[in-house]
Design a protein around this motif. Sequence first.
Motif, PDB file in Angstrom:
ATOM      1  N   LEU A 123       0.413   6.087  -0.588  1.00  0.00           N
ATOM      2  CA  LEU A 123       0.150   6.878   0.598  1.00  0.00           C
ATOM      3  C   LEU A 123       0.005   8.368   0.310  1.00  0.00           C
ATOM      4  N   ASP A 124       0.768   8.885  -0.634  1.00  0.00           N
ATOM      5  CA  ASP A 124       0.770  10.325  -0.895  1.00  0.00           C
ATOM      6  C   ASP A 124      -0.365  10.783  -1.794  1.00  0.00           C
ATOM      7  N   THR A 125      -1.116   9.843  -2.363  1.00  0.00           N
ATOM      8  CA  THR A 125      -2.146  10.248  -3.333  1.00  0.00           C
ATOM      9  C   THR A 125      -3.560   9.866  -2.912  1.00  0.00           C
ATOM     10  N   VAL A 126      -3.722   8.828  -2.099  1.00  0.00           N
ATOM     11  CA  VAL A 126      -5.077   8.406  -1.731  1.00  0.00           C
ATOM     12  C   VAL A 126      -5.681   9.379  -0.730  1.00  0.00           C
ATOM     13  N   ASP A 127      -7.013   9.392  -0.683  1.00  0.00           N
ATOM     14  CA  ASP A 127      -7.716  10.231   0.276  1.00  0.00           C
ATOM     15  C   ASP A 127      -7.522   9.687   1.691  1.00  0.00           C
ATOM     16  N   ARG A 128      -7.591   8.357   1.822  1.00  0.00           N
ATOM     17  CA  ARG A 128      -7.299   7.709   3.100  1.00  0.00           C
ATOM     18  C   ARG A 128      -6.831   6.287   2.827  1.00  0.00           C
ATOM     19  N   ALA A 129      -5.966   5.790   3.697  1.00  0.00           N
ATOM     20  CA  ALA A 129      -5.460   4.420   3.606  1.00  0.00           C
ATOM     21  C   ALA A 129      -5.450   3.832   5.011  1.00  0.00           C
ATOM     22  N   ILE A 130      -6.063   2.674   5.165  1.00  0.00           N
ATOM     23  CA  ILE A 130      -6.137   2.011   6.464  1.00  0.00           C
ATOM     24  C   ILE A 130      -5.666   0.574   6.306  1.00  0.00           C
TER      25      ILE A 130
ATOM     26  N   GLU B 240       6.616   6.066   9.571  1.00  0.00           N
ATOM     27  CA  GLU B 240       7.061   7.456   9.572  1.00  0.00           C
ATOM     28  C   GLU B 240       5.921   8.455   9.738  1.00  0.00           C
ATOM     29  N   ARG B 241       4.680   7.972   9.904  1.00  0.00           N
ATOM     30  CA  ARG B 241       3.533   8.872  10.023  1.00  0.00           C
ATOM     31  C   ARG B 241       2.657   8.438  11.192  1.00  0.00           C
ATOM     32  N   ASP B 242       1.620   9.222  11.420  1.00  0.00           N
ATOM     33  CA  ASP B 242       0.631   8.794  12.395  1.00  0.00           C
ATOM     34  C   ASP B 242       0.061   7.452  11.962  1.00  0.00           C
TER      35      ASP B 242
ATOM     36  N   HIS C 199       2.447  -0.536  14.418  1.00  0.00           N
ATOM     37  CA  HIS C 199       2.296   0.831  13.913  1.00  0.00           C
ATOM     38  C   HIS C 199       2.598   0.854  12.417  1.00  0.00           C
ATOM     39  N   TRP C 200       1.656   1.409  11.632  1.00  0.00           N
ATOM     40  CA  TRP C 200       1.859   1.543  10.189  1.00  0.00           C
ATOM     41  C   TRP C 200       1.145   2.792   9.693  1.00  0.00           C
TER      42      TRP C 200
ATOM     43  N   MET D  26       0.814  -1.208   0.000  1.00  0.00           N
ATOM     44  CA  MET D  26       0.000   0.000   0.000  1.00  0.00           C
ATOM     45  C   MET D  26       0.849   1.261   0.000  1.00  0.00           C
ATOM     46  N   ARG D  27       2.105   1.118   0.425  1.00  0.00           N
ATOM     47  CA  ARG D  27       2.965   2.279   0.613  1.00  0.00           C
ATOM     48  C   ARG D  27       3.079   3.191  -0.613  1.00  0.00           C
TER      49      ARG D  27
END
Length: 259
Positions: free
Chosen positions: A54-61, A76-78, A72-73, A50-51
């Motif tokens: 990350l910079d283009t999707v509206d949300r990724a879970i 490098e981010r929340d 934690h995933w 999924m990585r």
Amino acid sequence: MYLDVVHLRAFYDLPLGRLLRSLIGAPIRKMWPDLTGQALLGIGYAGPFMRPYLDTVDRAIAAMPAPQGAVHWPRERDSACALVEDQDLPFPDAYFDRVMLVHALDHCSDPAAVLREAWRVLVPGGRLIAVVPNRRGLWAQSELSPFGYGRPYSGSQLKDLLKSCQFNVTEDKEALFMPPSRARTILRAASTWEGIGRRIWPAFGGVLIMEAEKVVFQSLPVDGKKSRFRVLRPVFIPEGVATGLKPVRSVHRAETGDI
């Protein structure tokens, strides 16, 4: 039986794991070149694949099943990780545009139930990618990677499973044609193995990568006349569901009235 999430994360940090992430990720990115503004869900341990989005999707879970555990995933981010029951996802109906299943269908106790939950949280026409070990491939017989554990599939088995859960297969590919090995000479020639394998023995890749679309069926009158019967929208009747399987938990219950 799910593998421990700590071991999965450790594997993808190793040179072999990083290589597999690249080799499997390449066909995934060809299937989904751009997910700008869309909502992406990963089930199992899909974070490494999924990585790139990350910079283009509206949300990724990243939904990590309770028997596997969660970490934690992304690091490098929340955290965008959720510890879930794979047969009872804590998300509303029609919440995601795309779903990615990696180390999920091959390790879960009830693949059909997991797919029905994926169907529920996908928007109508939403797309799913499933990555599973290929029954014909060498990686399903090796313990060097997580793909050597759990339940391997043939292409026809995976297609039948998706079809029975109201998905229409739109594309399928194979990856990992290199033999399972940590030898540096094999790892250096990985791209050569991939190119040769796709041309010479395409059915024997180590993993199957299959894209499918959520299908929503609705009853329509054949003669144009209204009926006194009321229906639910959408109508979801999985094909080939065995007796005793957990029924679909949630369906949109907006009545359409007479049809």
